[in-house]
Design a protein around this motif. Structure first.
Motif, PDB file in Angstrom:
ATOM      1  N   ILE A 349     -18.736  48.811 -26.331  1.00 51.68           N
ATOM      2  CA  ILE A 349     -18.076  48.299 -27.539  1.00 51.68           C
ATOM      3  C   ILE A 349     -19.143  48.001 -28.579  1.00 51.68           C
ATOM      4  CG2 ILE A 349     -16.642  46.442 -28.475  1.00 51.68           C
ATOM      5  CD1 ILE A 349     -15.307  46.210 -25.751  1.00 51.68           C
ATOM      6  N   ARG A 350     -19.002  48.643 -29.724  1.00 45.43           N
ATOM      7  CA  ARG A 350     -20.008  48.439 -30.776  1.00 45.43           C
ATOM      8  C   ARG A 350     -19.626  47.246 -31.631  1.00 45.43           C
ATOM      9  NH1 ARG A 350     -20.930  53.300 -34.792  1.00 45.43           N
ATOM     10  NH2 ARG A 350     -19.140  52.396 -35.842  1.00 45.43           N
ATOM     11  N   THR A 351     -20.598  46.390 -31.960  1.00 48.74           N
ATOM     12  CA  THR A 351     -20.294  45.250 -32.837  1.00 48.74           C
ATOM     13  C   THR A 351     -19.935  45.796 -34.226  1.00 48.74           C
ATOM     14  OG1 THR A 351     -22.634  44.962 -33.356  1.00 48.74           O
ATOM     15  CG2 THR A 351     -21.751  43.624 -31.555  1.00 48.74           C
ATOM     16  N   MET A 374     -25.892  46.287 -47.085  1.00 53.04           N
ATOM     17  CA  MET A 374     -25.713  45.215 -46.109  1.00 53.04           C
ATOM     18  C   MET A 374     -24.671  45.623 -45.062  1.00 53.04           C
ATOM     19  SD  MET A 374     -26.818  42.281 -45.411  1.00 53.04           S
ATOM     20  CE  MET A 374     -27.579  41.482 -46.807  1.00 53.04           C
ATOM     21  N   ARG A 375     -24.959  46.651 -44.278  1.00 49.03           N
ATOM     22  CA  ARG A 375     -23.981  47.088 -43.273  1.00 49.03           C
ATOM     23  C   ARG A 375     -24.525  46.944 -41.854  1.00 49.03           C
ATOM     24  NH1 ARG A 375     -23.521  53.618 -42.600  1.00 49.03           N
ATOM     25  NH2 ARG A 375     -22.854  52.927 -40.555  1.00 49.03           N
ATOM     26  N   GLY A 376     -23.629  47.134 -40.879  1.00 45.49           N
ATOM     27  CA  GLY A 376     -24.024  47.113 -39.472  1.00 45.49           C
ATOM     28  C   GLY A 376     -24.656  45.797 -39.071  1.00 45.49           C
ATOM     29  N   ILE A 447     -29.071  54.599 -32.039  1.00 48.16           N
ATOM     30  CA  ILE A 447     -30.222  55.241 -32.684  1.00 48.16           C
ATOM     31  C   ILE A 447     -29.611  56.181 -33.720  1.00 48.16           C
ATOM     32  CG2 ILE A 447     -32.270  56.694 -32.363  1.00 48.16           C
ATOM     33  CD1 ILE A 447     -32.513  53.988 -30.953  1.00 48.16           C
ATOM     34  N   GLU A 448     -29.657  55.765 -34.959  1.00 47.05           N
ATOM     35  CA  GLU A 448     -28.988  56.533 -36.030  1.00 47.05           C
ATOM     36  C   GLU A 448     -29.732  56.436 -37.352  1.00 47.05           C
ATOM     37  OE1 GLU A 448     -25.002  54.973 -36.486  1.00 47.05           O
ATOM     38  OE2 GLU A 448     -25.667  52.908 -36.293  1.00 47.05           O
ATOM     39  N   VAL A 449     -30.874  55.741 -37.319  1.00 52.74           N
ATOM     40  CA  VAL A 449     -31.703  55.585 -38.527  1.00 52.74           C
ATOM     41  C   VAL A 449     -33.053  56.225 -38.198  1.00 52.74           C
ATOM     42  CG1 VAL A 449     -32.876  53.812 -39.900  1.00 52.74           C
ATOM     43  CG2 VAL A 449     -30.535  53.428 -39.120  1.00 52.74           C
ATOM     44  N   ASN A 471     -24.062  61.230 -36.453  1.00 48.97           N
ATOM     45  CA  ASN A 471     -23.424  61.294 -37.780  1.00 48.97           C
ATOM     46  C   ASN A 471     -24.318  60.661 -38.833  1.00 48.97           C
ATOM     47  OD1 ASN A 471     -21.276  62.162 -36.265  1.00 48.97           O
ATOM     48  ND2 ASN A 471     -20.221  60.195 -36.294  1.00 48.97           N
ATOM     49  N   ASP A 472     -24.751  59.439 -38.543  1.00 44.22           N
ATOM     50  CA  ASP A 472     -25.628  58.768 -39.495  1.00 44.22           C
ATOM     51  C   ASP A 472     -27.039  59.328 -39.447  1.00 44.22           C
ATOM     52  OD1 ASP A 472     -24.185  56.900 -41.042  1.00 44.22           O
ATOM     53  OD2 ASP A 472     -23.891  55.670 -39.259  1.00 44.22           O
ATOM     54  N   LEU A 473     -27.450  59.745 -38.258  1.00 46.68           N
ATOM     55  CA  LEU A 473     -28.822  60.252 -38.150  1.00 46.68           C
ATOM     56  C   LEU A 473     -29.027  61.441 -39.094  1.00 46.68           C
ATOM     57  CD1 LEU A 473     -31.529  59.861 -36.800  1.00 46.68           C
ATOM     58  CD2 LEU A 473     -30.807  61.414 -34.998  1.00 46.68           C
ATOM     59  N   ASP A 481     -25.336  62.167 -48.168  1.00 42.93           N
ATOM     60  CA  ASP A 481     -24.179  61.295 -47.958  1.00 42.93           C
ATOM     61  C   ASP A 481     -23.119  62.014 -47.117  1.00 42.93           C
ATOM     62  OD1 ASP A 481     -21.920  59.741 -48.180  1.00 42.93           O
ATOM     63  OD2 ASP A 481     -22.069  59.464 -50.352  1.00 42.93           O
ATOM     64  N   ARG A 482     -22.795  61.451 -45.939  1.00 42.92           N
ATOM     65  CA  ARG A 482     -21.837  62.121 -45.051  1.00 42.92           C
ATOM     66  C   ARG A 482     -20.424  62.132 -45.614  1.00 42.92           C
ATOM     67  NH1 ARG A 482     -21.659  57.731 -40.059  1.00 42.92           N
ATOM     68  NH2 ARG A 482     -19.566  58.445 -39.605  1.00 42.92           N
ATOM     69  N   ASP A 483     -20.146  61.274 -46.602  1.00 39.59           N
ATOM     70  CA  ASP A 483     -18.799  61.208 -47.181  1.00 39.59           C
ATOM     71  C   ASP A 483     -18.668  62.028 -48.457  1.00 39.59           C
ATOM     72  OD1 ASP A 483     -17.769  59.452 -45.276  1.00 39.59           O
ATOM     73  OD2 ASP A 483     -18.650  57.734 -46.279  1.00 39.59           O
TER      74      ASP A 483
HETATM   75 MG    MG Z   1     -23.151  55.408 -37.372  1.00 34.42          MG
END
Ligand code: MG
Ligand code: PEP
Length: 606
Positions: A349-351, A374-376, A447-449, A471-473, A481-483
């Motif tokens: 479960i991811r916070t 200011m995310r995650g 691990i995505e950064v 996805n973020d990596l 930008d993925r969006d």
């Molecule tokens: Mg992500």
């Protein structure tokens, strides 16, 4: 790049011309229905026809929103005067006056009553006409006043949303058409069982489309100008396999697609024969397949039977469903249900991975670059009370089964893990003192950064497992930008920087003897899954609807062959070289599994 081929085909009049638009397929399936156009930014809305009995309530809702907007304006005005004492009259006073002078409100109320429409729609229609009038004025100063009307419109629409849900349902067979669809809007609309989504903006890894794939809702994005071409009520066919949208389909086209749509409806019914099989490559390498799950619905237990537990539960869905932080008890309940469903398997479960744009109300500053904001984990550290509540809920949900893993999103430094461990210990102590039972949880880091890739050995030394978020990596490695569909061409999954980063993370997991679960969308694509396996991945977590397709790939390839191509990919100098290599190799070795259509550069990639 968006392939926006529009081929006009006249049926009986210019208005009903069949229009085919080809863009990007982001969720498989074919559906037809009637367009419902979505509008709005923070809160998205559509036109609703009211019953007579609902009108009084709607007028009341609108009046409350006007009252709230006026209160906000008075407060902002007071603050800005205190800030700049020279200012006698400020822009917010002008906005206040516009609402105080009843002309605008009277027009909106009249429209609600006479046309029997929802308040959001009436606000849009009336303010659109004000804006058009202002824009047609020759005098520059007066012309620019349209900006004030736009501001008031946004404020009224936000006030109407009141941070809560609307109780309206979409009509049956609705196809949602929007510039962009927010996950919270989609979650709300899912209750009305829409047939498909078409948007102008978005990408394969946008959260809304990840959700769409999970619930088998066909989706096409990159459909430039669709809101100018389509109107609410128009007939439309959406082909989420090849990325086609057909507006005003002719009889013939309709018949052709209806057969395909019926086939799709049949195929998407939950597979009652799903069995958890050990997934083994032809040469005996065992691959564990887990599920990425957002919706914990009635059929989830049955659907999960094809997976070894949950590899990623994005807990922010609880936030999006409530449009607010869920309480400790609500979270305990939700996480216990998940622990229960996976039984003896594990659930990661991811916070909360949320940012201020999901929280901020009217009048708050928007972040310029939310993906870098200011995310995650940063958001969690800045809202420590909420973070501690979530940690306590996770600990308590784990009490009996000990099968819950916590994953931390957006980790970029070891200190973030060390601080989380300190908080975990403090909250355990807190529970002990209150004599509340809790279980043993394992801690993992996303691990995505790019920074996390470079220090992955240090991170691996602090956690029980790693979750590789491709996805973020890809987004952060390639600064794309993925969006944002306009840069989709630069979102290159096979870029050497991506492939080499994945290899580095998998190697770190192996040398530190901890599992690496690949949970980005790459894992759910048969093509990329084969490459991940070749790079050394043995744990893949994916959307439930991808499991059978990826399973077929796993049991149809040999690890040795996959490793051969992965080694060559690691040496490629560009994404283009990598894509070409994959096309050649896959067609030559695995033509029983892949066709030119579903390889990079082909038509079907989702
Ligand atoms: Mg992500
Ligand atoms: C990822 O970034 O790959 C991931 C799994 O997380 P999300 O898609 O929620 O950002």
């Amino acid at each position: 790049m968006t392939d926006d081929n529009v081929t006009g085909h006249f049926v009986d009049s210019q208005k009903n011309a069949e229009i085919t638009i080809t863009a990007r397929a982001v969720s498989r399936g074919v559906s037809n229905g009637r367009v419902v156009c979505l509008y709005g930014n923070r809160k998205q809305f559509y036109r609703v026809f009211l019953q007579k009995i609902q009108i009084e309530g709607e007028l009341e809702r609108f009046r409350t929103a006007v009252h709230l907007a006026k209160l906000q304006l008075r407060e902002i005005s007071r603050q800005s005067v205190a800030f700049n004492k020279e200012t006698k009259i400020n822009i917010f006073d002008a906005h206040y006056q516009m609402l105080e002078d009843n002309a605008l409100s009277v027009k909106i109320e009249k429209l609600i009553e006479e046309k029997k429409v929802n308040a959001e729609w009436a606000v849009k229609i009336v303010t659109d006409s004000y804006i058009a009038n202002f824009k047609s004025i020759a005098d520059t100063y007066l012309r620019e006043r349209y900006i004030d009307v736009e501001d008031i419109t946004e404020r009224l629409l936000n006030a109407l949303s009141g941070g809560g849900k609307s109780n309206f349902l979409l009509e049956k067979n609705s196809v949602i058409v929007a510039r962009e669809i927010k996950p919270s809007t989609l979650i709300e609309l899912i209750a009305s069982a829409p047939k498909a989504i078409v948007t102008e903006i978005g990408g394969w890894t946008s959260h809304s489309f990840i959700l769409a794939r999970e619930i088998n809702l066909p989706a096409v994005t990159g459909v430039t100008g669709i809101l100018r071409r389509a109107q609410t009520g128009d007939e439309v066919i959406v082909d989420g396999f090849i990325g086609q949208v057909i507006l005003h389909p002719s009889e013939n086209t309709f018949k052709k697609y209806q057969a395909r749509a019926a086939q799709f409806q049949k195929a998407k019914a939950p597979n009652s024969n799903a069995r958890k099989e050990k997934l083994i490559t032809l040469d005996g390498r065992q691959i564990t397949v887990r599920a990425n799950v957002d919706f914990i619905d009635q059929q989830i237990r049955q659907k999960l039977s094809g997976a070894s537990g949950i590899g990623l539960y994005r807990s922010e869905i609880l936030f999006n469903q409530n449009e607010n932080f869920p309480t400790e008890q609500e979270q305990i309940q939700a996480y216990r249900k998940i622990a229960e469903i996976v039984g003896t398997e594990r659930a990661a479960i991811r916070t909360f991975d949320i940012g201020p744009e999901q929280i901020s109300g009217a009048g708050q500053e928007k972040e310029k670059n939310p993906a870098l904001g200011m995310r995650g984990i940063r958001h969690s550290f800045s809202n420590l009370e909420h973070f501690r509540t979530q940690i306590r809920a996770l600990l308590q949900a784990s009490s009996k089964k000990n099968n819950i893993d916590i994953v931390l999103p957006m980790i970029s430094d070891v200190s973030e893990i060390i601080l989380t461990k300190k908080i975990l210990e403090e909250e355990k102590q807190n529970l002990r003192e209150r004599k509340i039972e809790f279980g043993q949880i394992q801690l993992g880091a996303m691990i995505e950064v790019p920074a996390a890739v470079l220090i992955v050995e240090e991170i691996a030394g602090e956690v029980d497992f790693l979750s590789l978020g491709t996805n973020d990596l890809v987004q952060y490695l390639l600064a794309v930008d993925r969006d944002n569909g306009t840069v989709a061409e630069w979102y290159k999954t096979l870029h050497p920087a991506v492939i080499r980063s994945i290899k580095k993370v998998l190697e770190a997991g192996e040398s530190c003897n901890i599992p690496v679960i690949v949970c980005g969308e790459m894992a759910g694509s048969p093509v990329y899954a084969a490459i991940l396996i070749g790079l050394g991945a043995v744990e893949l977590s994916m959307n439930l609807n991808s499991i059978s397709r990826v399973g077929k790939t796993i049991s149809g390839i040999a690890f040795e062959e996959a490793a051969q191509i992965a080694n060559q990919l690691l040496r490629c100098r560009s994404a283009e070289d990598g894509e070409e290599l994959v096309r050649q190799y896959f067609l030559q070795k695995w033509s029983h599994l892949f066709t030119p259509e579903n390889l990079p550069g082909g038509k079907i990639q989702n």
